[in-house]
Motif scaffolding. Structure first.
Motif, mmCIF file in Angstrom:
data_model
loop_
_atom_site.group_PDB
_atom_site.id
_atom_site.type_symbol
_atom_site.label_atom_id
_atom_site.label_comp_id
_atom_site.label_asym_id
_atom_site.label_seq_id
_atom_site.Cartn_x
_atom_site.Cartn_y
_atom_site.Cartn_z
ATOM 1 N N GLN A 8 0.566 -1.230 -0.051
ATOM 2 C CA GLN A 8 -0.130 -0.009 0.186
ATOM 3 C C GLN A 8 0.432 1.061 -0.024
ATOM 4 O O GLN A 8 0.841 2.281 0.159
ATOM 5 N N ASP A 9 2.640 1.200 -0.789
ATOM 6 C CA ASP A 9 2.927 1.973 -0.419
ATOM 7 C C ASP A 9 2.826 3.205 0.863
ATOM 8 O O ASP A 9 3.020 4.387 0.812
ATOM 9 N N PRO A 10 3.113 2.399 2.307
ATOM 10 C CA PRO A 10 3.397 2.927 3.547
ATOM 11 C C PRO A 10 4.214 3.975 4.172
ATOM 12 O O PRO A 10 5.792 3.527 3.057
ATOM 13 N N ASP A 11 4.689 4.646 4.113
ATOM 14 C CA ASP A 11 6.170 5.471 5.169
ATOM 15 C C ASP A 11 6.154 5.296 6.617
ATOM 16 O O ASP A 11 6.932 4.903 7.135
ATOM 17 N N VAL A 12 4.706 4.692 7.131
ATOM 18 C CA VAL A 12 4.557 4.307 8.633
ATOM 19 C C VAL A 12 4.000 3.360 8.843
ATOM 20 O O VAL A 12 2.708 3.769 8.452
ATOM 21 N N MET A 13 3.535 2.076 9.728
ATOM 22 C CA MET A 13 2.772 1.567 9.738
ATOM 23 C C MET A 13 2.774 1.128 11.510
ATOM 24 O O MET A 13 3.626 0.959 12.471
ATOM 25 N N MET A 14 1.213 0.877 11.783
ATOM 26 C CA MET A 14 1.933 0.631 13.247
ATOM 27 C C MET A 14 0.832 -0.674 13.861
ATOM 28 O O MET A 14 -0.477 -1.117 12.362
ATOM 29 N N VAL A 15 1.410 -1.443 14.431
ATOM 30 C CA VAL A 15 0.622 -2.857 14.169
ATOM 31 C C VAL A 15 0.566 -2.924 15.395
ATOM 32 O O VAL A 15 0.997 -3.495 16.638
ATOM 33 N N GLY A 16 -1.026 -3.837 16.136
ATOM 34 C CA GLY A 16 -1.261 -3.835 17.584
ATOM 35 C C GLY A 16 -0.235 -4.380 18.479
ATOM 36 O O GLY A 16 -0.390 -3.467 19.072
ATOM 37 N N GLU A 17 0.389 -5.658 17.740
ATOM 38 C CA GLU A 17 0.949 -6.292 19.132
ATOM 39 C C GLU A 17 2.026 -7.384 18.035
ATOM 40 O O GLU A 17 0.937 -7.827 17.329
ATOM 41 N N ILE A 18 2.989 -7.143 18.401
ATOM 42 C CA ILE A 18 3.865 -8.431 17.538
ATOM 43 C C ILE A 18 3.470 -9.770 18.901
ATOM 44 O O ILE A 18 3.769 -9.939 20.013
ATOM 45 N N ARG A 19 2.458 -10.652 17.895
ATOM 46 C CA ARG A 19 2.729 -12.000 18.694
ATOM 47 C C ARG A 19 3.012 -13.168 18.432
ATOM 48 O O ARG A 19 3.341 -14.138 19.334
ATOM 49 N N ASP A 20 3.481 -13.304 17.341
ATOM 50 C CA ASP A 20 4.743 -14.785 16.994
ATOM 51 C C ASP A 20 5.097 -14.501 16.080
ATOM 52 O O ASP A 20 5.661 -13.537 15.536
#
Length: 569
Positions: free
Chosen positions: A391-403
């Motif tokens: 999606q051609d992003p600059d910044v991403m937030m992932v709610g939680e790293i679980r695996d």
């Protein structure tokens, strides 16, 4: 001439624009601020001195075709006051000024939406007409006529009981869905649920728990991290009350065997409140928890997080980097998401594309593409994160790293030139590195992508109105790892308890922080797979302040108590 072609979602703002009180640009700014903070439009028009309160009342009165009254000059009879229950007066900020057998006239200070006008007529089971009055007068009269909130809850409970005693079948049979819907939509149940929500928001609750047990039905609020119980309604009212909440949040009231999630949006006392609803089938009925997301209470500005200056500067420096991973860690309810949102809001500019994957989306922020994670449909963190890369992003937030899969995708995103925010559940900052290695991420990948780990907790703040000082003894100093020279002649503090803080001694919470910058010496330790303790000790040598040390700083500065710091660090 104001551009009346622009249509604003808020009727008062629309009216202000049509009357040329605000320019279209001002109106846009006010609407934005309202969305971000939940601050009432009326309040902003007055605060910005765009219009005086008397002029605003005249404009709204003309628009509604009603009159403006001077409340203090009116003689309101006791039977008129009793025509409106205290809970309704408080919930809708309305004072009765005239009443007949089938009608009531209410004084309000704001422009009410048609839905709220209809709701008032339904809840009061009368025809309702309105007049306008000054805000200060309406609030003064509500407090004068209707006493404090504790009377209100008890008064509502007895009204509820007497209403249902008259009609024993009214609590609805479990199998009779139509009957349940009717009871959930009955006036006393609507009033009671509205009051519980109003009281919770007024008491700054973060969660409201409705819990059916074998012999009782409990309602508890979580305020500043601690649970408090309110007067419990009779057990047989559990079904109608929970059904009412399910109706409000658009859930299936016939489904009582599976957990469900929903959302309620309310305007309480002119503030926009979001409620996240979660139901859980238990042995004695459904347990329901509402998470209160009050935008006017939660500030998403970095400056308002209460970070120490050095942590604040380091955080701003790291979130401005073009790529890398920034992890915020701490237990559930420690404010991790709020910190990440604050970082995102700082970066939310036209030239950057921001994407978030959350379970669920907590706050809607304009300009950020937010994706809810739905495990049931296979929409997992790892899958959404992989889609983000296209999606051609600059910044991403992932709610939680679980695996491992999510962790590897986050690393991949960082290596290909993206900035990634995420959270982990670990006890301290150094523990996040060990957790990632335990998941199976190669140490050399962690050391080359991780920029910083911020560990945080929320401690309760001493209530300013009942704050008292004392001189700590040697045992307390020893438990905090301090000696007399560290303290000097400074006093420690505690809250004695007062009406403002409901006798808890605390009012509000603030963060304590531990910021681990991933510098060259730390990268070397990560590559050597050194244990958490070795990384932590080296970071302290390099100037990192631990959670305990930041907690002690808050004790010495008079913000919190020794007990709070020992409990959370």
């Amino acid at each position: 001439m104001a551009d009346t072609q622009t249509v604003f979602s808020d009727p008062l703002l629309q009216l202000a624009a049509e009357k040329d009180l605000v320019t279209p640009e001002q109106a846009e700014d006010i609407q934005e601020e309202h969305k971000h903070t939940g601050k009432p439009i009326r309040q902003m028009l007055l605060d910005l001195e765009i219009v005086s309160e008397d002029r605003l009342l005249d404009i709204v009165a003309e628009y509604l075709g009603v009159s403006v009254v001077n409340l203090p000059a009116m003689d309101i009879a006791p039977d008129v006051i009793h025509s409106v229950p205290a809970s309704v007066a408080r919930m809708y900020n309305a004072v009765p000024v005239n009443a007949g057998p089938a009608s009531v006239e209410l004084a309000v200070y704001d422009l009410l939406s048609p839905q709220i006008m209809d709701e008032l007529a339904f809840v009061l089971t009368r025809d309702v007409t309105f007049v306008l009055a000054r805000q200060e007068d309406v609030v003064t009269y509500i407090n004068q006529f209707y006493g404090d909130d504790s009377d209100t809850i008890n008064e509502m409970l007895s009204a509820l009981e007497s209403e249902f005693d008259m009609d024993a079948s009214a609590t609805g049979d479990e199998e009779d869905i139509k009957g349940l819907e009717e009871v959930a939509g009955s006036t006393p149940v609507i009033r009671f649920v509205n009051l519980v929500l109003y009281q919770a928001v007024n008491d700054r609750a973060s969660d409201i728990h409705f819990e059916p047990f074998e012999k009782e039905f409990k309602i508890r609020y979580r305020v500043d991290g601690a649970l408090y119980e309110m007067a419990p309604p009779p057990k047989r009212l559990a079904m109608p009350i929970i059904s009412r909440i399910k109706v409000m949040s658009g859930l299936n009231i016939a489904e009582r065997r599976l957990p469900q999630d929903g959302r309620i949006q309310l305007s309480i006392g002119g503030r926009l409140i979001d409620l996240r609803v979660s139901t859980l089938p238990t042995q004695f009925g459904e347990s329901v928890v509402l998470r209160v997301l009050d935008r006017s209470v939660v500030s998403l500005d970095i400056e308002n997080l209460g970070m120490p200056e050095d942590v604040h500067e380091s955080f701003l420096r790291d979130i401005a980097k073009p790529n890398g991973i920034i992890v915020v860690t701490g237990p559930t309810g420690s404010g991790k998401t709020t910190t990440l949102y604050s970082g995102l809001r700082r970066l939310n500019k036209t030239e950057l594309k921001l994407l978030t994957a959350e379970e669920p989306v907590e706050y809607d922020i304009d300009g950020i593409v937010q994706v809810p994670i739905l495990q049931a449909t296979g929409n997992t963190f790892a899958k959404v994160l992989r889609a983000f890369l296209r999606q051609d992003p600059d910044v991403m937030m992932v709610g939680e790293i679980r695996d491992l899969e999510t962790a590897q995708t986050a690393v991949q995103a960082s290596l290909t030139g993206h900035l990634v925010f995420s959270t982990l559940h670990t006890n301290d900052a150094a523990g996040a590195i060990t957790r990632l290695i335990d998941m199976g991420v190669e140490p050399y990948l962690i050391s080359s992508t991780l920029e910083a780990v911020l560990a945080q907790r929320l401690v309760r703040v001493i209530c300013e109105q009942c704050k008292q000082g004392y001189n700590p003894d040697d045992e307390i100093l020893q438990r905090l790892g301090l000696d007399r020279d560290d303290v000097g002649n400074r006093q420690f503090h505690y809250g004695a308890g007062c009406a403002r803080c409901s006798d808890t001694g605390y009012f509000g919470r603030r963060g304590i922080y531990e910021y681990l910058s991933i510098t060259e010496p730390i990268r070397q330790l990560i590559n050597d797979r050194r244990p958490t303790l070795a990384i932590r000790n080296r970071a302290v040598e390099l100037g990192m302040r631990t959670l305990r040390e930041d907690g002690v700083r808050n004790v010495l500065d008079g913000y919190t108590t020794v007990d709070e710091v020992l409990k959370y660090t």
